[in-house]
Design a protein around this motif. Structure first.
Motif, short mmCIF file in Angstrom:
data_model
loop_
_atom_site.label_atom_id
_atom_site.label_comp_id
_atom_site.label_asym_id
_atom_site.label_seq_id
_atom_site.Cartn_x
_atom_site.Cartn_y
_atom_site.Cartn_z
N MET A 42 30.50 33.75 32.37
CA MET A 42 31.72 34.50 32.71
C MET A 42 31.77 34.81 34.20
SD MET A 42 34.52 35.74 31.63
CE MET A 42 34.28 35.72 29.85
N SER A 43 30.61 35.14 34.79
CA SER A 43 30.58 35.46 36.21
C SER A 43 30.94 34.23 37.05
CB SER A 43 29.21 35.98 36.62
OG SER A 43 28.21 35.02 36.33
N GLU A 44 30.51 33.04 36.59
CA GLU A 44 30.84 31.82 37.30
C GLU A 44 32.34 31.56 37.27
OE1 GLU A 44 28.60 28.63 35.71
OE2 GLU A 44 26.66 29.45 36.33
N ILE A 45 32.96 31.83 36.13
CA ILE A 45 34.41 31.64 36.02
C ILE A 45 35.13 32.62 36.94
CG2 ILE A 45 36.39 31.82 34.48
CD1 ILE A 45 34.62 30.84 32.22
N ALA A 46 34.70 33.89 36.92
CA ALA A 46 35.33 34.89 37.77
C ALA A 46 35.19 34.53 39.25
CB ALA A 46 34.72 36.27 37.49
N TRP A 47 34.00 34.07 39.63
CA TRP A 47 33.78 33.66 41.02
C TRP A 47 34.63 32.45 41.37
CZ3 TRP A 47 32.48 35.13 45.60
CH2 TRP A 47 32.15 34.19 46.58
N LEU B 213 37.51 31.58 40.11
CA LEU B 213 38.91 32.00 40.26
C LEU B 213 39.12 32.75 41.57
CD1 LEU B 213 39.71 33.23 36.63
CD2 LEU B 213 40.38 31.07 37.68
N ALA B 214 38.16 33.63 41.90
CA ALA B 214 38.29 34.45 43.10
C ALA B 214 38.12 33.65 44.38
CB ALA B 214 37.27 35.59 43.07
N SER B 215 37.44 32.50 44.31
CA SER B 215 37.17 31.71 45.50
C SER B 215 38.20 30.60 45.72
CB SER B 215 35.77 31.09 45.40
OG SER B 215 35.68 30.23 44.27
N ASP B 216 39.19 30.49 44.85
CA ASP B 216 40.22 29.46 45.02
C ASP B 216 41.05 29.79 46.27
OD1 ASP B 216 41.77 27.17 43.40
OD2 ASP B 216 43.21 28.48 44.39
N LYS B 217 41.12 28.86 47.20
CA LYS B 217 41.78 29.12 48.49
C LYS B 217 43.27 29.38 48.33
CE LYS B 217 38.42 26.46 51.19
NZ LYS B 217 38.21 25.31 52.11
N ALA C 256 47.49 35.70 46.90
CA ALA C 256 47.16 37.10 46.70
C ALA C 256 47.43 37.90 47.97
CB ALA C 256 45.70 37.25 46.28
N VAL C 257 47.05 37.34 49.11
CA VAL C 257 47.33 38.01 50.39
C VAL C 257 48.84 38.10 50.62
CG1 VAL C 257 47.10 37.82 52.90
CG2 VAL C 257 45.12 37.36 51.42
N ALA C 258 49.56 37.01 50.30
CA ALA C 258 51.01 37.02 50.45
C ALA C 258 51.65 38.08 49.56
CB ALA C 258 51.58 35.63 50.12
N LEU C 259 51.13 38.25 48.35
CA LEU C 259 51.67 39.26 47.45
C LEU C 259 51.42 40.66 47.98
CD1 LEU C 259 53.04 39.88 44.76
CD2 LEU C 259 50.79 39.77 43.66
N ILE C 260 50.25 40.88 48.55
CA ILE C 260 49.94 42.19 49.14
C ILE C 260 50.87 42.46 50.32
CG2 ILE C 260 48.19 43.52 50.38
CD1 ILE C 260 46.07 42.06 48.69
N ILE C 261 51.04 41.46 51.18
CA ILE C 261 51.91 41.63 52.35
C ILE C 261 53.35 41.89 51.91
CG2 ILE C 261 52.91 40.44 54.34
CD1 ILE C 261 50.25 38.98 54.66
N MET C 262 53.84 41.13 50.92
CA MET C 262 55.19 41.34 50.43
C MET C 262 55.35 42.73 49.82
SD MET C 262 58.28 40.45 50.05
CE MET C 262 58.20 38.78 50.69
N THR C 263 54.33 43.21 49.15
CA THR C 263 54.38 44.55 48.57
C THR C 263 54.48 45.60 49.66
OG1 THR C 263 53.07 43.83 46.66
CG2 THR C 263 53.19 46.20 47.08
N VAL C 264 53.68 45.46 50.71
CA VAL C 264 53.71 46.41 51.83
C VAL C 264 55.07 46.38 52.52
CG1 VAL C 264 52.72 46.98 54.07
CG2 VAL C 264 51.22 46.33 52.18
N LEU D 4 45.94 30.26 39.27
CA LEU D 4 44.73 30.69 38.56
C LEU D 4 44.59 29.99 37.21
CD1 LEU D 4 44.72 34.52 39.33
CD2 LEU D 4 43.27 32.75 40.34
N THR D 5 45.71 29.76 36.54
CA THR D 5 45.67 29.04 35.26
C THR D 5 45.21 27.60 35.46
OG1 THR D 5 47.49 30.40 34.42
CG2 THR D 5 47.01 28.37 33.23
N ILE D 6 45.73 26.94 36.49
CA ILE D 6 45.32 25.57 36.78
C ILE D 6 43.85 25.52 37.17
CG2 ILE D 6 45.68 23.62 38.36
CD1 ILE D 6 48.63 24.46 38.52
N ARG D 7 43.42 26.49 37.97
CA ARG D 7 42.02 26.56 38.37
C ARG D 7 41.11 26.76 37.15
NH1 ARG D 7 38.26 25.29 42.29
NH2 ARG D 7 36.66 26.91 42.42
#
Length: 243
Positions: free
Chosen positions: A1-6, A8-12, A18-26, A201-204
């Motif tokens: 499970m940790s490998e899957i989480a890593w 997903l989190a490391s997908d460029k 994710a950064v774009a979503l944070i910026i758009m939210t701000v 994330l689904t494709i990854r």
């Protein structure tokens, strides 16, 4: 499970979205309020004549009542053709993840409805941000296109036309939602980014998890439903590679 989480989190691409979503939210929380108000207060020509037709027509294209059945039919057909549960699993995981992301953001930011004229976050009542319809247009129809490409279910020129259709659905949905005062402009932009993030994330996830021996799960092919024998005496590993 940790490998899957890593993984997903490391997908460029996922990180960028994710950064774009944070910026758009701000930006949606304040700096883009003038743009939201400008678009929200713009004249609506043919309002009385077109309103109900738009609500019953184009506005429903990206709703879950329309998009999910399209995804469901695609997943079941591809699962049947390829003797694998994977299309159905992906068709369930993707929308579920998207709904969790969008719903949590709606409840967290509680943005007021455009008809109030106030685009502020943390209002007494409101779940406008981000747009679920915008997320649906990207995630659900994008997942349909991904599955068609993954299982080679259509020729390249058909795939390109389907991609154009998805872009058209997203643009049409945004224009209709803004016209009808259903969403602020930034709601729709954030919703599309959220849908894109869930799709990536689904494709990854699909690429990280091996196909597995789905022959042992699939009831109509590979193994007999009532016996443990492989169909036509073929080796289960061969069927597993196909599944």
């Amino acid at each position: 499970m940790s490998e899957i989480a890593w993984g997903l989190a490391s997908d460029k691409t996922a990180i960028v979205l994710a950064v774009a979503l944070i910026i758009m939210t701000v930006l949606s929380a304040g700096p883009l309020h003038p743009i939201d108000n400008l678009i929200n207060n713009a004249p609506r020509p043919f309002w009385q004549e077109a309103r109900m037709a738009l609500i019953l027509g184009p506005d429903t294209v990206a709703s879950r009542f329309v998009a999910l059945p399209v995804l469901g039919v695609t997943c079941v057909q591809l699962a049947y053709w390829n003797r694998s549960w994977r299309p159905i699993i992906l068709g369930a995981v993707g929308p579920f993840g998207m709904v969790c992301l969008v719903a949590s953001m709606k409840l967290l930011f509680t943005r007021s409805h455009p008809r109030t004229g106030d685009p502020a976050f943390f209002s007494d009542a409101g779940v406008s941000f981000p747009s679920g319809h915008g997320a649906n247009a990207i995630l659900i129809y994008g997942l349909v296109l991904f599955l068609i490409i993954r299982y080679r279910a259509a020729r390249p020129h058909i795939v390109r036309r389907l991609a154009y259709c998805i872009v058209g659905i997203a643009v049409l949905q945004a224009m209709v939602s803004v016209y009808l005062h259903f969403h602020w402009f930034t709601d729709l932009m954030a919703g599309m980014i959220a849908g894109g993030l869930a799709l990536v994330l689904t494709i990854r996830l699909d690429r990280m998890i091996p196909e597995g021996r789905t022959v042992y799960w699939w009831p109509w092919y590979g193994r007999n439903l009532w016996k443990s024998e492989d169909r036509n005496g073929e080796d289960a590993e061969v069927w597993a590679e196909r599944g």
